[in-house]
Design a protein around this motif. Structure first.
Motif, PDB file in Angstrom:
ATOM      1  N   GLY A 196       1.243  10.686   0.771  1.00  0.00           N
ATOM      2  CA  GLY A 196       1.258   9.624  -0.227  1.00  0.00           C
ATOM      3  C   GLY A 196       1.773   8.309   0.308  1.00  0.00           C
ATOM      4  O   GLY A 196       1.514   7.246  -0.264  1.00  0.00           O
ATOM      5  N   ASP A 197       2.529   8.338   1.424  1.00  0.00           N
ATOM      6  CA  ASP A 197       3.053   7.110   1.990  1.00  0.00           C
ATOM      7  C   ASP A 197       1.952   6.205   2.510  1.00  0.00           C
ATOM      8  O   ASP A 197       2.135   5.001   2.666  1.00  0.00           O
ATOM      9  CB  ASP A 197       4.022   7.420   3.141  1.00  0.00           C
ATOM     10  N   GLU A 198       0.790   6.792   2.783  1.00  0.00           N
ATOM     11  CA  GLU A 198      -0.330   5.996   3.282  1.00  0.00           C
ATOM     12  C   GLU A 198      -0.955   5.158   2.169  1.00  0.00           C
ATOM     13  O   GLU A 198      -1.676   4.214   2.430  1.00  0.00           O
ATOM     14  CB  GLU A 198      -1.397   6.936   3.862  1.00  0.00           C
ATOM     15  N   LYS A 199      -0.659   5.518   0.920  1.00  0.00           N
ATOM     16  CA  LYS A 199      -1.336   4.880  -0.205  1.00  0.00           C
ATOM     17  C   LYS A 199      -0.447   3.966  -1.030  1.00  0.00           C
ATOM     18  O   LYS A 199      -0.930   3.197  -1.836  1.00  0.00           O
ATOM     19  CB  LYS A 199      -1.920   5.959  -1.135  1.00  0.00           C
ATOM     20  N   ARG A 200       0.875   4.070  -0.853  1.00  0.00           N
ATOM     21  CA  ARG A 200       1.758   3.262  -1.691  1.00  0.00           C
ATOM     22  C   ARG A 200       2.976   2.808  -0.902  1.00  0.00           C
ATOM     23  O   ARG A 200       3.421   3.499   0.010  1.00  0.00           O
ATOM     24  CB  ARG A 200       2.220   4.059  -2.914  1.00  0.00           C
ATOM     25  N   PRO A 201       3.513   1.648  -1.248  1.00  0.00           N
ATOM     26  CA  PRO A 201       4.732   1.196  -0.583  1.00  0.00           C
ATOM     27  C   PRO A 201       5.903   2.053  -0.991  1.00  0.00           C
ATOM     28  O   PRO A 201       5.951   2.584  -2.097  1.00  0.00           O
ATOM     29  CB  PRO A 201       4.894  -0.244  -1.100  1.00  0.00           C
TER      30      PRO A 201
END
Length: 207
Positions: free
Chosen positions: A153-158
């Motif tokens: 999920g870190d790839e999609k949100r700050p």
């Protein structure tokens, strides 16, 4: 049953409330003071704590030599612990345990979902959830130590400040302290590290 409103209020916002509820129902406990101790695959019988002090003492007595899970989400108590002061009494607070547990389980769920190819069909969800719960209980999915793995999920949100705090608890300590093995590989469980941690001071400070 744990109040659904409490789960919605305290649960990690990145995890859908209905998934958080199923996770706690199947992998958690109804008792905020619940402590489960395992030595390998064997459950160690321990006295049932009835107060926060007793719970912290039980964790202290077993952390570093056994696997210790605590609270409503059965959060891995030794995760990120590299010194006594890092074990916070708020881990046995119902809301805080739900916050930490659902945040960590959310990452495990996303790891499993990604492995499945990020499916959108509703009929696949039970399979993903089953595997995510098994991964939560064992600490592994497809040979990956999920608690210390990167969050897809870190790839999609700050990252928020809260996410940074959770990541720090996940990534620090266990990676350096893993010494035992399961099936010839590092166990990934910080609670089985051979380094005995002195937690005698935990819980002695009253605010």
């Amino acid at each position: 049953m744990i109040d659904a409103a409490l789960i919605q209020q305290c649960g990690d916002k990145a995890l859908k409330p209905e998934i958080a509820e199923m996770f706690i129902e199947r992998a958690g406990s109804q008792d905020p003071l619940a402590v489960t101790v395992r030595s390998g695959t064997r459950i160690v019988l321990v006295p049932k704590p009835t107060t926060p002090d007793e719970t912290l003492a039980l964790i202290r007595d077993n952390l570093g030599r056994n696997t210790v899970r605590v609270g409503i989400t059965q959060y891995p108590a030794g995760l990120g612990i590299i010194e006594a002061g890092q074990l916070k009494p708020d881990l046995i607070d119902a809301c805080e345990n739900i916050r930490l547990g659902t945040a960590l389980f959310g990452k495990v769920f996303r790891i499993v979902t990604k492995w499945y190819g990020n499916p959108t069909a509703k009929e696949v969800l039970p399979l993903v959830l089953d595997d995510a719960i098994i991964a939560w209980k064992t600490g592994y999915f497809e040979g990956v130590a999920v608690f210390g793995a990167a969050d897809p999920g870190d790839e999609k949100r700050p990252k928020s400040a809260d996410a940074d705090n959770v990541d720090a608890r996940v990534s620090e300590g266990p990676v350096r302290n893993e010494t035992t093995s399961v099936g010839g590989r590092a166990s990934g469980d910080p609670n089985t590290a051979s380094i005995r941690i002195d937690l005698s001071g935990v819980g002695s400070h009253k605010e």
